[in-house]
Scaffold this active site. Structure first.
Site, PDB file in Angstrom:
ATOM      1  N   ASP A  70      -0.433   5.306   1.037  1.00 40.57           N
ATOM      2  CA  ASP A  70      -0.824   5.666   1.573  1.00 40.57           C
ATOM      3  C   ASP A  70      -0.288   5.422   3.437  1.00 40.57           C
ATOM      4  OD1 ASP A  70      -2.506   8.973   0.929  1.00 40.57           O
ATOM      5  OD2 ASP A  70      -1.213   7.156  -0.427  1.00 40.57           O
TER       6      ASP A  70
ATOM      7  N   ASP B 160       0.891  -1.272   0.374  1.00 45.99           N
ATOM      8  CA  ASP B 160      -0.154  -0.308  -0.088  1.00 45.99           C
ATOM      9  C   ASP B 160       1.149   1.108   0.006  1.00 45.99           C
ATOM     10  OD1 ASP B 160      -2.359   1.523   0.203  1.00 45.99           O
ATOM     11  OD2 ASP B 160      -1.917   1.699   2.536  1.00 45.99           O
TER      12      ASP B 160
END
Length: 297
Positions: A98, A96
């Site tokens: 963020d 991922d």
């Protein structure tokens, strides 16, 4: 049958009593500790145990993970994985973006320029806990950006900070000949230059709509959501002829859960409680390169 495992304990400090408790738990669960290796850098310390278990891999993973779980604390972690994950096979790391690859939530940085930071932060938090549908939440948050000038993405990009250890983690995997990709519920306008700088093999994110020099408040194309993240893992692993057992996925939010479950090792990084509970391993210190040790990279 004898199965082999890697038991990695880590922390900013790593007290002897914690390590003793981990070793006792492993032994009580039927694990035979055959080797011990210590690791340290300027951020964290780790101890890696090579463990044999009289049983198949699934039974060993279940027994050893259950045994060490009560020992783990908020600042001291232990992860168990099959020893073959640290073997010579080519691997893929997928992350991922963020609050994982980078320290911030990009949508919140953009929202600050629209004066909507608090509103958007609350929606982000609820979505990451799994309380809101991710796609609906994303559309609502992006709507707050309507009419911001396009160049706001450049200003935000300049403020983005990699998580501590992120550059080292990526570099180590690339130098060892492995594949690295990232998939984000964030935005291509921010991610593309970052991914190019890091020399990643693959990346995927949402595209902010623009018209006449401003953001439209819409997402162009299909939303990169929970399902898309898992699909990206499978697609890229297949393209590189890498078995899913040799993949490591790292994330922090509910929209990462399917990707973490599909990977050979799913790692929660300073994650929401539901994600920590579901993941195969959890890193609760702010150093992403702990994950190097899981794969022996």
């Amino acid at each position: 049958m004898l199965s082999l495992f890697r038991v990695v304990s880590f922390g900013v400090e790593l007290p002897d009593d914690y390590l003793a408790a981990v070793q006792h738990a492993v032994s009580e669960a039927g694990g035979d500790i055959v080797e011990l290796e210590n690791f340290t850098n300027d951020r964290f310390k780790a101890t890696i145990l090579a463990v044999g278990y009289d049983g198949d891999t699934a039974a060993g993973l279940s027994a050893l993970r259950a045994a060490v779980k009560p020992v783990i604390t908020d600042t001291l972690g232990t992860a168990v994985m099959p020893a073959e994950l640290a073997g010579p096979h080519r691997k893929m790391l997928i992350m991922d973006v963020d609050s994982t690859l980078i320290k911030q939530e990009v949508i919140e940085l953009l929202a600050e320029h629209a004066g909507k930071h608090m509103e958007v932060a609350a929606l982000t938090e609820a979505a990451m806990r799994g309380e809101l549908d991710f796609a609906q939440s994303l559309h609502a948050r992006v709507e707050t950006l309507r009419d911001l000038p396009v160049d706001v993405t450049e200003r935000v990009r300049e403020t983005v900070q990699l998580s501590d250890g992120a550059a080292e983690l990526v570099e180590a995997f690339l130098d060892a000949g492995h594949v690295v990709g990232v998939v984000s519920g964030g935005f291509s306008q921010i991610l593309d230059p970052l991914a190019e700088d890091l020399k990643l093999h693959y990346w995927r994110a949402n595209l902010l709509g623009t018209a006449e020099g401003a953001l439209t408040g819409l997402v162009d194309g299909a939303v990169v959501d929970r399902a898309a993240k898992e699909a990206s893992l499978r697609e890229w692993a297949e393209a590189e002829n890498i078995d899913l057992a040799q993949t490591i996925a790292i994330g922090d939010g509910a929209n990462d859960l399917d990707m973490l479950a599909a990977a050979g090792l799913g790692v929660a990084f300073n994650a929401k409680p539901a994600v920590r509970e579901a993941a195969d391993a959890a890193i609760n210190i702010p150093y992403l390169d702990v994950a190097r040790l899981f794969a022996g990279v």
